[in-house]
Design a protein around this motif. Sequence first.
Motif, short mmCIF file in Angstrom:
data_model
loop_
_atom_site.label_atom_id
_atom_site.label_comp_id
_atom_site.label_asym_id
_atom_site.label_seq_id
_atom_site.Cartn_x
_atom_site.Cartn_y
_atom_site.Cartn_z
N ASP A 191 -25.81 -2.82 4.72
CA ASP A 191 -25.15 -1.53 4.90
C ASP A 191 -23.78 -1.72 5.57
OD1 ASP A 191 -27.31 -0.38 3.79
OD2 ASP A 191 -28.15 0.46 5.66
N GLY A 192 -22.92 -0.77 5.29
CA GLY A 192 -21.58 -0.83 5.88
C GLY A 192 -20.53 -1.19 4.84
N PHE A 193 -20.42 -0.37 3.78
CA PHE A 193 -19.48 -0.65 2.70
C PHE A 193 -18.30 0.31 2.69
CE2 PHE A 193 -23.12 -3.01 1.40
CZ PHE A 193 -22.65 -4.01 0.58
N PHE A 194 -18.29 1.26 3.58
CA PHE A 194 -17.16 2.20 3.62
C PHE A 194 -16.42 2.05 4.95
CE2 PHE A 194 -15.25 6.18 4.97
CZ PHE A 194 -14.47 6.50 3.86
N PRO A 195 -15.09 1.89 4.87
CA PRO A 195 -14.24 1.64 3.70
C PRO A 195 -14.24 0.16 3.31
CG PRO A 195 -12.89 1.91 5.65
CD PRO A 195 -14.30 2.07 6.10
N SER A 196 -13.65 -0.13 2.17
CA SER A 196 -13.66 -1.49 1.65
C SER A 196 -12.66 -2.36 2.40
CB SER A 196 -13.30 -1.47 0.16
OG SER A 196 -13.10 -2.78 -0.33
N GLY A 197 -13.17 -3.46 2.95
CA GLY A 197 -12.28 -4.39 3.63
C GLY A 197 -11.40 -5.16 2.66
N HIS A 198 -11.93 -5.50 1.47
CA HIS A 198 -11.13 -6.21 0.48
C HIS A 198 -9.97 -5.34 -0.02
CE1 HIS A 198 -14.61 -8.86 0.51
NE2 HIS A 198 -13.95 -9.74 -0.23
N ALA A 199 -10.25 -4.08 -0.28
CA ALA A 199 -9.19 -3.19 -0.76
C ALA A 199 -8.12 -2.97 0.32
CB ALA A 199 -9.78 -1.85 -1.20
N ALA A 200 -8.53 -2.82 1.56
CA ALA A 200 -7.56 -2.63 2.64
C ALA A 200 -6.73 -3.89 2.86
CB ALA A 200 -8.29 -2.24 3.93
N THR A 201 -7.36 -5.06 2.77
CA THR A 201 -6.63 -6.32 2.94
C THR A 201 -5.57 -6.48 1.85
OG1 THR A 201 -8.54 -7.35 3.99
CG2 THR A 201 -6.87 -8.81 3.07
N ALA A 202 -5.96 -6.22 0.61
CA ALA A 202 -5.00 -6.35 -0.48
C ALA A 202 -3.86 -5.34 -0.35
CB ALA A 202 -5.71 -6.16 -1.82
N ALA A 203 -4.18 -4.10 0.02
CA ALA A 203 -3.15 -3.08 0.12
C ALA A 203 -2.14 -3.38 1.22
CB ALA A 203 -3.79 -1.71 0.35
N VAL A 204 -2.61 -3.84 2.36
CA VAL A 204 -1.70 -4.13 3.47
C VAL A 204 -0.93 -5.42 3.23
CG1 VAL A 204 -1.58 -4.66 5.93
CG2 VAL A 204 -3.08 -2.84 5.13
N ALA A 205 -1.60 -6.47 2.79
CA ALA A 205 -0.93 -7.76 2.62
C ALA A 205 0.17 -7.69 1.55
CB ALA A 205 -1.96 -8.83 2.25
#
Length: 289
Positions: A191-205
Amino acid sequence: MSETSRPQDTTADAAPPVLPRHRCGCAVAHTTGATRPGSPHRSDDRPPHTPRGARCTGRDGGSGTLPPVPGPPALLPLLPVLVALVTFALITWQIAAHGPLRALDERLGTAVASSAVPRSLAGFLADLGNASVAVPVMLAAGGWAVWRGSHTWRRALATSLRMAAVPALIVPLKLWIARPGPPAMGSGPHDGFFPSGHAATAAVAYGVVVLLVARGRRWAWLAYALLNVGVGIGLVRCGYHWPLDVLGAWCVAGVLLWFSPRSLPQRGRPHFTVSPGAPPLGPAPHSAR
Protein backbone atom coordinates in the motif's frame (compact mmCIF):
# COMPACT_ATOMS: atom_id res chain seq x y z
CA MET A 1 15.05 122.57 -26.24
CA SER A 2 12.65 123.01 -23.44
CA GLU A 3 11.44 120.19 -21.35
CA THR A 4 7.81 119.92 -20.59
CA SER A 5 7.08 119.31 -17.01
CA ARG A 6 5.24 116.17 -16.15
CA PRO A 7 2.47 116.25 -13.65
CA GLN A 8 3.57 114.89 -10.32
CA ASP A 9 1.18 112.51 -8.55
CA THR A 10 0.72 113.16 -4.93
CA THR A 11 0.71 110.45 -2.37
CA ALA A 12 -3.00 110.81 -1.83
CA ASP A 13 -3.84 110.65 -5.56
CA ALA A 14 -1.51 107.72 -6.32
CA ALA A 15 -3.27 104.46 -7.12
CA PRO A 16 -2.59 101.58 -4.78
CA PRO A 17 -0.10 99.05 -6.07
CA VAL A 18 -1.60 96.08 -7.82
CA LEU A 19 -0.17 92.74 -6.78
CA PRO A 20 0.46 90.14 -9.48
CA ARG A 21 -2.47 87.76 -9.79
CA HIS A 22 -1.91 84.02 -10.00
CA ARG A 23 -3.35 82.56 -13.18
CA CYS A 24 -4.21 78.88 -13.42
CA GLY A 25 -3.21 76.87 -16.42
CA CYS A 26 -0.08 76.40 -18.49
CA ALA A 27 2.45 79.12 -19.11
CA VAL A 28 1.76 80.55 -22.58
CA ALA A 29 4.25 82.43 -24.67
CA HIS A 30 3.92 83.38 -28.34
CA THR A 31 7.20 82.04 -29.63
CA THR A 32 8.37 81.60 -33.19
CA GLY A 33 7.66 77.87 -33.11
CA ALA A 34 4.07 78.30 -32.04
CA THR A 35 1.57 77.12 -34.63
CA ARG A 36 -1.15 79.49 -33.54
CA PRO A 37 -1.71 82.11 -30.84
CA GLY A 38 -2.12 80.52 -27.47
CA SER A 39 -0.03 77.43 -28.12
CA PRO A 40 1.66 76.41 -24.85
CA HIS A 41 5.43 76.87 -25.00
CA ARG A 42 8.02 77.71 -22.45
CA SER A 43 9.64 81.04 -23.06
CA ASP A 44 13.12 79.54 -22.65
CA ASP A 45 12.46 76.70 -25.16
CA ARG A 46 13.00 74.04 -22.51
CA PRO A 47 10.66 71.05 -22.15
CA PRO A 48 8.43 71.09 -19.08
CA HIS A 49 9.68 69.17 -16.04
CA THR A 50 6.45 67.26 -15.50
CA PRO A 51 5.44 63.64 -16.14
CA ARG A 52 3.02 64.88 -18.79
CA GLY A 53 5.81 66.59 -20.67
CA ALA A 54 8.01 63.48 -20.57
CA ARG A 55 5.17 61.22 -21.68
CA CYS A 56 5.55 59.07 -24.77
CA THR A 57 2.91 59.71 -27.38
CA GLY A 58 0.60 56.98 -28.51
CA ARG A 59 -0.46 55.93 -31.99
CA ASP A 60 -0.72 58.73 -34.58
CA GLY A 61 0.59 61.29 -32.15
CA GLY A 62 -2.02 60.56 -29.49
CA SER A 63 -1.67 61.43 -25.87
CA GLY A 64 -0.35 58.00 -24.87
CA THR A 65 -0.35 56.95 -21.22
CA LEU A 66 1.12 58.51 -18.15
CA PRO A 67 3.81 56.56 -16.28
CA PRO A 68 3.67 54.18 -14.56
CA VAL A 69 1.68 51.88 -16.85
CA PRO A 70 -0.45 49.53 -14.71
CA GLY A 71 0.74 45.93 -14.83
CA PRO A 72 -1.06 42.61 -14.32
CA PRO A 73 -2.62 41.81 -10.95
CA ALA A 74 -0.22 40.52 -8.32
CA LEU A 75 -2.03 37.16 -7.98
CA LEU A 76 -2.06 36.41 -11.71
CA PRO A 77 1.42 34.76 -11.76
CA LEU A 78 0.30 32.45 -8.94
CA LEU A 79 -2.77 31.18 -10.82
CA PRO A 80 -1.11 27.93 -12.07
CA VAL A 81 0.04 27.14 -8.54
CA LEU A 82 -3.44 27.69 -7.15
CA VAL A 83 -4.94 25.45 -9.84
CA ALA A 84 -2.42 22.70 -9.04
CA LEU A 85 -3.10 22.91 -5.31
CA VAL A 86 -6.88 22.84 -5.75
CA THR A 87 -6.65 19.88 -8.14
CA PHE A 88 -4.39 17.97 -5.77
CA ALA A 89 -6.71 18.64 -2.83
CA LEU A 90 -9.72 17.39 -4.83
CA ILE A 91 -7.91 14.23 -5.92
CA THR A 92 -6.65 13.49 -2.40
CA TRP A 93 -10.12 13.94 -0.94
CA GLN A 94 -11.72 11.60 -3.48
CA ILE A 95 -9.11 8.90 -2.97
CA ALA A 96 -9.15 9.07 0.83
CA ALA A 97 -12.98 9.12 0.97
CA HIS A 98 -13.43 6.38 -1.69
CA GLY A 99 -15.43 8.83 -3.79
CA PRO A 100 -16.83 8.32 -7.29
CA LEU A 101 -13.70 9.82 -8.85
CA ARG A 102 -11.64 7.00 -7.34
CA ALA A 103 -13.95 4.34 -8.80
CA LEU A 104 -13.74 5.97 -12.23
CA ASP A 105 -9.96 6.15 -11.91
CA GLU A 106 -9.68 2.44 -11.19
CA ARG A 107 -11.86 1.53 -14.19
CA LEU A 108 -9.70 3.76 -16.41
CA GLY A 109 -6.50 2.24 -15.05
CA THR A 110 -7.74 -1.28 -15.71
CA ALA A 111 -8.61 -0.35 -19.29
CA VAL A 112 -5.18 1.20 -19.93
CA ALA A 113 -3.40 -1.78 -18.39
CA SER A 114 -5.17 -4.12 -20.82
CA SER A 115 -4.64 -1.86 -23.86
CA ALA A 116 -2.64 -2.64 -26.98
CA VAL A 117 0.36 -0.52 -25.98
CA PRO A 118 3.48 -2.71 -26.29
CA ARG A 119 4.70 -3.85 -22.91
CA SER A 120 8.33 -3.27 -23.84
CA LEU A 121 7.68 0.36 -24.85
CA ALA A 122 5.63 0.96 -21.72
CA GLY A 123 8.42 -0.47 -19.56
CA PHE A 124 11.00 1.78 -21.22
CA LEU A 125 8.86 4.88 -20.64
CA ALA A 126 8.19 3.91 -17.04
CA ASP A 127 11.91 3.44 -16.39
CA LEU A 128 12.51 7.10 -17.33
CA GLY A 129 10.95 7.95 -13.97
CA ASN A 130 13.51 5.95 -11.98
CA ALA A 131 15.81 8.08 -9.86
CA SER A 132 18.79 6.15 -11.25
CA VAL A 133 17.93 7.53 -14.70
CA ALA A 134 16.37 10.93 -14.13
CA VAL A 135 18.75 12.28 -11.46
CA PRO A 136 21.98 11.69 -13.47
CA VAL A 137 20.37 13.40 -16.48
CA MET A 138 19.48 16.37 -14.29
CA LEU A 139 22.99 16.61 -12.83
CA ALA A 140 24.56 16.39 -16.28
CA ALA A 141 22.31 19.19 -17.49
CA GLY A 142 23.35 21.34 -14.53
CA GLY A 143 27.03 20.75 -15.23
CA TRP A 144 26.52 21.56 -18.90
CA ALA A 145 24.77 24.82 -18.05
CA VAL A 146 27.58 25.87 -15.70
CA TRP A 147 30.28 24.92 -18.23
CA ARG A 148 28.60 26.97 -20.96
CA GLY A 149 28.25 29.93 -18.63
CA SER A 150 24.49 30.25 -19.00
CA HIS A 151 24.03 29.73 -15.24
CA THR A 152 26.25 30.06 -12.22
CA TRP A 153 26.97 26.99 -10.15
CA ARG A 154 24.94 28.43 -7.28
CA ARG A 155 21.92 28.89 -9.55
CA ALA A 156 22.29 25.37 -10.97
CA LEU A 157 22.67 23.89 -7.49
CA ALA A 158 19.65 25.76 -6.13
CA THR A 159 17.55 24.61 -9.08
CA SER A 160 18.68 20.99 -8.78
CA LEU A 161 17.96 20.87 -5.04
CA ARG A 162 14.25 20.75 -5.83
CA MET A 163 14.72 17.04 -6.38
CA ALA A 164 15.43 16.70 -2.66
CA ALA A 165 11.92 17.98 -1.94
CA VAL A 166 10.33 15.13 -3.94
CA PRO A 167 10.83 12.33 -1.39
CA ALA A 168 10.24 14.77 1.46
CA LEU A 169 6.72 15.40 0.13
CA ILE A 170 5.84 12.14 -1.63
CA VAL A 171 6.77 9.65 1.12
CA PRO A 172 4.59 11.22 3.87
CA LEU A 173 1.67 11.47 1.47
CA LYS A 174 2.04 7.79 0.53
CA LEU A 175 1.99 6.77 4.18
CA TRP A 176 -0.97 9.00 4.97
CA ILE A 177 -3.24 8.00 2.06
CA ALA A 178 -2.09 4.35 1.94
CA ARG A 179 -3.82 3.65 -1.35
CA PRO A 180 -3.53 0.06 -2.65
CA GLY A 181 -1.92 -0.39 -6.03
CA PRO A 182 -3.35 -2.07 -9.13
CA PRO A 183 -4.08 -5.83 -8.99
CA ALA A 184 -0.76 -6.61 -10.65
CA MET A 185 1.08 -5.01 -7.69
CA GLY A 186 -0.95 -6.73 -4.98
CA SER A 187 -1.99 -5.16 -1.68
CA GLY A 188 -1.11 -5.33 1.99
CA PRO A 189 2.53 -4.25 2.47
CA HIS A 190 2.49 -2.70 -0.99
CA ASP A 191 0.00 0.00 0.00
CA GLY A 192 1.02 3.58 -0.58
CA PHE A 193 0.79 4.31 -4.32
CA PHE A 194 -0.58 7.83 -4.20
CA PRO A 195 1.05 9.99 -5.42
CA SER A 196 3.47 8.33 -7.82
CA GLY A 197 7.11 8.79 -6.90
CA HIS A 198 8.28 7.83 -10.40
CA ALA A 199 6.03 10.39 -12.05
CA ALA A 200 7.09 13.14 -9.63
CA THR A 201 10.78 12.30 -10.11
CA ALA A 202 10.49 12.47 -13.88
CA ALA A 203 8.48 15.69 -13.82
CA VAL A 204 10.88 17.54 -11.52
CA ALA A 205 14.15 16.20 -12.97
CA TYR A 206 13.32 16.85 -16.60
CA GLY A 207 11.72 20.17 -15.70
CA VAL A 208 15.03 21.26 -14.17
CA VAL A 209 16.72 20.23 -17.43
CA VAL A 210 14.36 22.52 -19.36
CA LEU A 211 15.02 25.42 -17.00
CA LEU A 212 18.82 25.04 -17.07
CA VAL A 213 19.59 23.96 -20.62
CA ALA A 214 16.68 25.15 -22.77
CA ARG A 215 16.05 28.22 -20.54
CA GLY A 216 12.29 27.61 -20.55
CA ARG A 217 11.66 27.78 -24.31
CA ARG A 218 8.22 26.78 -25.57
CA TRP A 219 9.38 23.91 -27.74
CA ALA A 220 11.28 22.49 -24.77
CA TRP A 221 8.20 22.64 -22.55
CA LEU A 222 6.19 20.88 -25.28
CA ALA A 223 8.74 18.08 -25.47
CA TYR A 224 8.77 17.95 -21.67
CA ALA A 225 4.99 17.54 -21.55
CA LEU A 226 5.01 14.76 -24.16
CA LEU A 227 7.78 12.93 -22.30
CA ASN A 228 5.92 13.02 -18.99
CA VAL A 229 2.68 11.88 -20.62
CA GLY A 230 4.62 8.91 -21.99
CA VAL A 231 6.04 8.17 -18.53
CA GLY A 232 2.54 8.30 -17.02
CA ILE A 233 1.08 5.98 -19.66
CA GLY A 234 3.97 3.55 -19.14
CA LEU A 235 3.40 3.46 -15.39
CA VAL A 236 -0.32 2.76 -15.78
CA ARG A 237 0.15 0.28 -18.63
CA CYS A 238 2.67 -1.76 -16.63
CA GLY A 239 0.31 -1.79 -13.65
CA TYR A 240 2.60 0.23 -11.37
CA HIS A 241 0.15 3.06 -10.62
CA TRP A 242 -3.39 4.29 -11.13
CA PRO A 243 -3.96 7.34 -13.40
CA LEU A 244 -4.78 9.64 -10.45
CA ASP A 245 -1.50 8.64 -8.82
CA VAL A 246 0.29 10.12 -11.80
CA LEU A 247 -1.90 13.23 -11.93
CA GLY A 248 -1.35 13.93 -8.24
CA ALA A 249 2.41 13.62 -8.72
CA TRP A 250 2.25 16.12 -11.58
CA CYS A 251 0.49 18.61 -9.31
CA VAL A 252 3.23 18.30 -6.69
CA ALA A 253 5.96 18.65 -9.32
CA GLY A 254 4.27 21.67 -10.85
CA VAL A 255 4.32 23.50 -7.53
CA LEU A 256 8.00 22.66 -7.00
CA LEU A 257 8.97 23.84 -10.47
CA TRP A 258 6.93 27.02 -10.34
CA PHE A 259 8.34 28.48 -7.14
CA SER A 260 11.66 29.93 -8.23
CA PRO A 261 13.20 33.40 -7.92
CA ARG A 262 12.34 34.17 -11.53
CA SER A 263 8.69 33.12 -11.37
CA LEU A 264 7.75 34.88 -8.14
CA PRO A 265 6.24 38.36 -8.56
CA GLN A 266 8.81 40.99 -7.72
CA ARG A 267 8.19 44.27 -6.01
CA GLY A 268 10.12 47.31 -7.01
CA ARG A 269 9.90 50.93 -7.93
CA PRO A 270 7.58 51.80 -10.80
CA HIS A 271 9.21 52.10 -14.17
CA PHE A 272 8.86 55.41 -15.98
CA THR A 273 9.21 55.60 -19.74
CA VAL A 274 10.83 58.86 -20.77
CA SER A 275 10.89 60.11 -24.32
CA PRO A 276 14.31 60.70 -25.95
CA GLY A 277 15.79 64.08 -25.17
CA ALA A 278 13.54 64.71 -22.18
CA PRO A 279 15.18 65.76 -18.91
CA PRO A 280 14.90 63.54 -15.84
CA LEU A 281 11.66 63.80 -13.92
CA GLY A 282 11.81 66.03 -10.89
CA PRO A 283 11.04 69.51 -9.67
CA ALA A 284 11.79 72.22 -12.17
CA PRO A 285 14.65 74.54 -11.29
CA HIS A 286 13.73 78.14 -10.53
CA SER A 287 14.59 80.32 -13.49
CA ALA A 288 14.36 84.07 -13.71
CA ARG A 289 11.98 85.30 -16.36
